[in-house]
Design a protein around this motif. Structure first.
Motif, PDB file in Angstrom:
ATOM      1  N   VAL A   1      19.496  15.403  28.445  1.00  0.00           N
ATOM      2  CA  VAL A   1      20.585  14.516  28.031  1.00  0.00           C
ATOM      3  C   VAL A   1      20.675  14.458  26.504  1.00  0.00           C
ATOM      4  CG1 VAL A   1      21.369  12.129  28.026  1.00  0.00           C
ATOM      5  CG2 VAL A   1      20.499  13.145  30.130  1.00  0.00           C
ATOM      6  N   TRP A   2      19.514  14.286  25.878  1.00  0.00           N
ATOM      7  CA  TRP A   2      19.483  14.181  24.415  1.00  0.00           C
ATOM      8  C   TRP A   2      20.066  15.423  23.753  1.00  0.00           C
ATOM      9  CZ3 TRP A   2      17.208   9.901  21.841  1.00  0.00           C
ATOM     10  CH2 TRP A   2      17.217   9.992  20.450  1.00  0.00           C
ATOM     11  N   GLN A   3      19.631  16.605  24.222  1.00  0.00           N
ATOM     12  CA  GLN A   3      20.083  17.830  23.565  1.00  0.00           C
ATOM     13  C   GLN A   3      21.545  18.123  23.865  1.00  0.00           C
ATOM     14  OE1 GLN A   3      18.096  18.046  21.406  1.00  0.00           O
ATOM     15  NE2 GLN A   3      16.470  19.546  21.613  1.00  0.00           N
ATOM     16  N   ILE A   4      22.032  17.683  25.033  1.00  0.00           N
ATOM     17  CA  ILE A   4      23.465  17.883  25.291  1.00  0.00           C
ATOM     18  C   ILE A   4      24.283  16.943  24.401  1.00  0.00           C
ATOM     19  CG2 ILE A   4      25.289  17.501  26.988  1.00  0.00           C
ATOM     20  CD1 ILE A   4      23.471  18.727  29.078  1.00  0.00           C
ATOM     21  N   LEU A   5      23.842  15.674  24.353  1.00  0.00           N
ATOM     22  CA  LEU A   5      24.578  14.681  23.567  1.00  0.00           C
ATOM     23  C   LEU A   5      24.533  14.977  22.073  1.00  0.00           C
ATOM     24  CD1 LEU A   5      23.870  11.107  25.000  1.00  0.00           C
ATOM     25  CD2 LEU A   5      26.034  12.346  24.891  1.00  0.00           C
ATOM     26  N   PHE A   6      23.361  15.358  21.575  1.00  0.00           N
ATOM     27  CA  PHE A   6      23.191  15.414  20.123  1.00  0.00           C
ATOM     28  C   PHE A   6      22.961  16.809  19.565  1.00  0.00           C
ATOM     29  CE2 PHE A   6      21.614  11.080  21.253  1.00  0.00           C
ATOM     30  CZ  PHE A   6      22.742  10.423  20.806  1.00  0.00           C
ATOM     31  N   PHE A   7      23.016  17.823  20.428  1.00  0.00           N
ATOM     32  CA  PHE A   7      22.902  19.194  19.922  1.00  0.00           C
ATOM     33  C   PHE A   7      24.102  20.028  20.355  1.00  0.00           C
ATOM     34  CE2 PHE A   7      21.172  23.584  20.528  1.00  0.00           C
ATOM     35  CZ  PHE A   7      21.092  23.898  19.174  1.00  0.00           C
ATOM     36  N   VAL A   8      24.368  20.039  21.669  1.00  0.00           N
ATOM     37  CA  VAL A   8      25.493  20.837  22.170  1.00  0.00           C
ATOM     38  C   VAL A   8      26.830  20.224  21.734  1.00  0.00           C
ATOM     39  CG1 VAL A   8      26.630  21.716  24.220  1.00  0.00           C
ATOM     40  CG2 VAL A   8      24.142  21.633  24.122  1.00  0.00           C
ATOM     41  N   PHE A   9      26.971  18.918  21.937  1.00  0.00           N
ATOM     42  CA  PHE A   9      28.232  18.273  21.576  1.00  0.00           C
ATOM     43  C   PHE A   9      28.572  18.407  20.093  1.00  0.00           C
ATOM     44  CE2 PHE A   9      28.852  15.147  25.390  1.00  0.00           C
ATOM     45  CZ  PHE A   9      28.929  16.246  26.223  1.00  0.00           C
TER      46      PHE A   9
ATOM     47  N   ILE B   1      21.636  23.562   7.562  1.00  0.00           N
ATOM     48  CA  ILE B   1      22.874  23.190   6.883  1.00  0.00           C
ATOM     49  C   ILE B   1      24.023  23.086   7.886  1.00  0.00           C
ATOM     50  CG2 ILE B   1      23.526  25.559   6.312  1.00  0.00           C
ATOM     51  CD1 ILE B   1      24.336  24.419   3.589  1.00  0.00           C
ATOM     52  N   ILE B   2      24.012  23.966   8.883  1.00  0.00           N
ATOM     53  CA  ILE B   2      25.040  23.922   9.918  1.00  0.00           C
ATOM     54  C   ILE B   2      24.815  22.712  10.816  1.00  0.00           C
ATOM     55  CG2 ILE B   2      25.955  25.137  11.930  1.00  0.00           C
ATOM     56  CD1 ILE B   2      25.262  27.749  10.474  1.00  0.00           C
ATOM     57  N   LEU B   3      23.547  22.518  11.188  1.00  0.00           N
ATOM     58  CA  LEU B   3      23.193  21.361  12.005  1.00  0.00           C
ATOM     59  C   LEU B   3      23.577  20.078  11.276  1.00  0.00           C
ATOM     60  CD1 LEU B   3      21.914  21.559  14.746  1.00  0.00           C
ATOM     61  CD2 LEU B   3      19.713  21.009  13.720  1.00  0.00           C
ATOM     62  N   GLY B   4      23.301  20.040   9.971  1.00  0.00           N
ATOM     63  CA  GLY B   4      23.625  18.859   9.179  1.00  0.00           C
ATOM     64  C   GLY B   4      25.108  18.559   9.216  1.00  0.00           C
ATOM     65  N   LEU B   5      25.905  19.599   8.984  1.00  0.00           N
ATOM     66  CA  LEU B   5      27.359  19.415   8.992  1.00  0.00           C
ATOM     67  C   LEU B   5      27.838  18.967  10.370  1.00  0.00           C
ATOM     68  CD1 LEU B   5      30.182  19.754   7.723  1.00  0.00           C
ATOM     69  CD2 LEU B   5      30.120  22.122   8.499  1.00  0.00           C
ATOM     70  N   ALA B   6      27.353  19.646  11.420  1.00  0.00           N
ATOM     71  CA  ALA B   6      27.779  19.309  12.778  1.00  0.00           C
ATOM     72  C   ALA B   6      27.403  17.876  13.114  1.00  0.00           C
ATOM     73  CB  ALA B   6      27.155  20.274  13.783  1.00  0.00           C
TER      74      ALA B   6
ATOM     75  N   LEU C   1      15.923  25.900  21.299  1.00  0.00           N
ATOM     76  CA  LEU C   1      16.788  26.532  20.293  1.00  0.00           C
ATOM     77  C   LEU C   1      17.025  25.765  18.982  1.00  0.00           C
ATOM     78  CD1 LEU C   1      19.745  28.441  21.958  1.00  0.00           C
ATOM     79  CD2 LEU C   1      17.977  29.324  20.450  1.00  0.00           C
ATOM     80  N   PRO C   2      17.145  24.438  19.028  1.00  0.00           N
ATOM     81  CA  PRO C   2      17.609  23.733  17.819  1.00  0.00           C
ATOM     82  C   PRO C   2      16.949  24.156  16.501  1.00  0.00           C
ATOM     83  CG  PRO C   2      17.517  22.204  19.605  1.00  0.00           C
ATOM     84  CD  PRO C   2      16.974  23.503  20.146  1.00  0.00           C
TER      85      PRO C   2
END
Lengths: 273, 281
Positions: free
Chosen positions: B18-26, A120-125, A113-114
């Motif tokens: 782990v990576w995606q939970i830590l740095f995407f979901v969180f 821009i949203i990812l950047g802010l988050a 998904l990423p």
């Protein structure tokens, strides 16, 4: 494509469609070509008619310490991002290839998904979160965020290669007494090697060009695309063209290498499809 | 195919998870929390206050930007889809296999050129003394104000998503059952009618997904609206960058970002529903 007497075959329409293809590619390549041409053009404000040939903009770029610093950051970040995302992507691709488990859909969603979240949203988050945990404003924060975006590409590329593998190969290795680790080392890894290298180069190329997330989280350690964004915000400068052309050549080299690796050995006997 | 969980399996599956939970979901979850924080004296404080939501949603500027962004992204999706379709169609049905492979390869190249550089390059074409206006001047026309218009923003959106849309449409067209088209031809179905009655319905899933990607890309893009559109009218993406970069108002930017995510999810849901309508999963 047959039937010459087909009433639906009309030369004029065929020609119009061909012309349309040419037009479409002209639109896509116009900015790329213009950037290339004007990077060698002497005028301060690029337009036609062209001035004379010059390497001034390349010289200006080459003597700008900020650009060098940006390039160093870009390269440093890109190489690490490439290696880490490829490793993570390989693991995920292999997981998807071999295992079925409860929640696999969620796992795959997280894995893929990423790139669909607007940068821009990812950047802010990322900025908010990483500064909260004390990781923002350095090269590490750019690496972390780029891996999030790049790993899915690596996974997709390697998964595609795994799907070309005869599913009986790995069990055959086990039957012959190889441990899972040995089968991985001597069967899976060699077979997917072209895709692994391909993924490595593609993810590096993606990282080289990414500017939005990097802009948010990089702080003082700006990568080259972030510098370009800075140039764009400042005055008009053909230096952008020089940098763009340089990065384009670099990225294309990586992509073509990846392409050669991906297509070169895809016709091995193990391909069943 | 269910196997017990082993160290071997976990070694491969866990790192990405782990990576995606830590740095995407969180980070995305943190955005939700952040939207309830308060800012006092330029410092953010953990809080549970709906003030950011009420402030942002109470502003006309926000809703104008929302409307603008939504309309622009929708227009970009339709425009890109309509302009891309003849190209995808021609590449799918009119080119030889070799030529098609080359066409695909060429369409992939833009993904590896800097979007920023291409946008800057469009400025060279569109500015008042740029290539297009000089050319127009030679035939006694113009100069037309091209840069800093909505049209220029659209060109930027097209630059961003046209190659992707062509490729996605192409892949859906290539997989159409050719016998369907031949059957239509045999039954004296005209060319245009074949396109609308056979080809587009068969490729619907791919076409809708392509348009959806265009919507997502345009909806979140801040480069074209600023550097080609001149920052007017304000889009949500411009609002986010302004709020984050200059105002220290991260919680309010979070409100905008979350509103954008909710909108994108809703649009994606509707689009996917429509794309797969009447198809068995």
């Amino acid at each position: 494509m047959s039937a010459s007497a087909d009433p639906n075959r009309n030369r004029a329409v065929d020609w119009a469609l061909m012309a349309y293809i040419v037009l479409a590619y002209a639109f896509v390549f116009a900015p790329i070509a213009a950037s290339f041409v004007f990077s060698f053009n002497s005028d301060r404000f690029p337009s036609i008619p062209l001035g004379h040939f010059t390497l001034d903009w390349y010289r200006a770029v080459a003597t700008d310490p900020l650009v060098w610093e940006g390039a160093r950051n870009t390269l440093f970040v890109g190489v690490i991002v490439g290696v880490v995302s490829t490793a993570l992507g390989f693991g995920a691709a292999y997981t998807d290839y071999r295992y079925n488990f409860f929640g696999k859909q969620v796992y795959l969603a997280l894995a893929l998904l990423p790139p669909t979240i607007p940068v821009i949203i990812l950047g802010l988050a990322m900025l908010a979160y990483l500064s909260r945990v004390g990781l923002s404003g350095n090269a590490l924060s750019v690496i972390i965020s780029h891996v999030v975006v790049c790993a899915p590409f690596a996974m997709a590329i390697i998964r595609l290669r795994l799907s070309q593998m005869d599913p009986a190969l790995e069990p055959a290795a086990w039957n012959l007494g190889a441990s899972e680790w040995k089968a991985m080392r001597h069967v899976i890894v060699p077979f997917t090697m072209p895709a692994i290298l391909g993924a490595l180069f593609i993810t590096m190329a993606v990282s080289f060009d990414e500017f939005a997330v990097a802009w948010f989280v990089s702080g003082l350690n700006e990568t080259l695309p972030v510098k370009v964004l800075g140039f764009l915000q400042g005055q008009v400068s053909p230096r952008i063209n020089a940098i763009g052309t340089f990065v384009f050549v670099l990225s294309m080299t990586l992509v073509i290498l990846a392409q050669l690796l991906l297509s070169g050995r895809s016709a091995t006997p193990a391909d069943k499809e | 195919m269910r196997r017990p969980i082993t160290l071997y399996g976990l070694t491969f599956s866990l790192p990405l998870l782990v990576w995606q939970i830590l740095f995407f979901v969180f980070p995305l979850l943190f955005l939700v929390a952040l939207s309830f924080w308060t800012v006092k004296n330029f410092a953010m404080r953990p809080d549970f206050d709906t003030v950011n939501w009420t402030t942002m949603y109470g502003r006309a500027v926000f809703w104008q930007a929302y409307g603008t962004t939504f309309v622009l992204a929708t227009a970009a999706s339709f425009l890109t889809s309509v302009l891309a379709f003849p190209a995808a169609y021609a590449i799918a049905f009119k080119l030889s296999d070799t030529a098609r492979r080359w066409a695909v390869f060429l369409m992939v190249i833009p993904f590896f050129t800097s979007y920023l550089v291409r946008v800057y390059s469009w400025q060279i074409f569109l500015s008042d003394s740029g290539i297009i206006n000089v050319t127009l001047g030679w035939v006694g026309l113009g100069p037309l104000p091209l840069l800093n218009t909505v049209g220029a923003t659209m060109i930027g959106y097209l630059t961003l998503s046209f190659p992707l849309v062509v490729l996605l449409q192409l892949f859906s067209l290539v997989f159409i059952d050719r016998t369907l088209i031949e059957a239509a031809h045999n039954m004296r179905c005209g060319r245009l009618r074949t396109v609308f009655a056979v080809i587009i319905p068969s490729a619907r899933t791919g076409l809708v997904i392509a348009a959806l990607f265009c919507f997502i890309l345009s909806f979140g893009d801040f480069v074209s609206p600023i550097y080609l559109g001149g920052g007017e009218p304000t889009t949500l993406s411009i609002l986010i960058t302004d709020t984050t970069k200059s105002g220290q108002q991260w919680p309010r930017a979070a409100v905008i970002a979350l509103t954008m995510i909710a909108t994108l999810l809703a649009v994606a849901f509707v689009a996917v529903k429509f794309a797969y309508k009447g198809k068995s999963k």
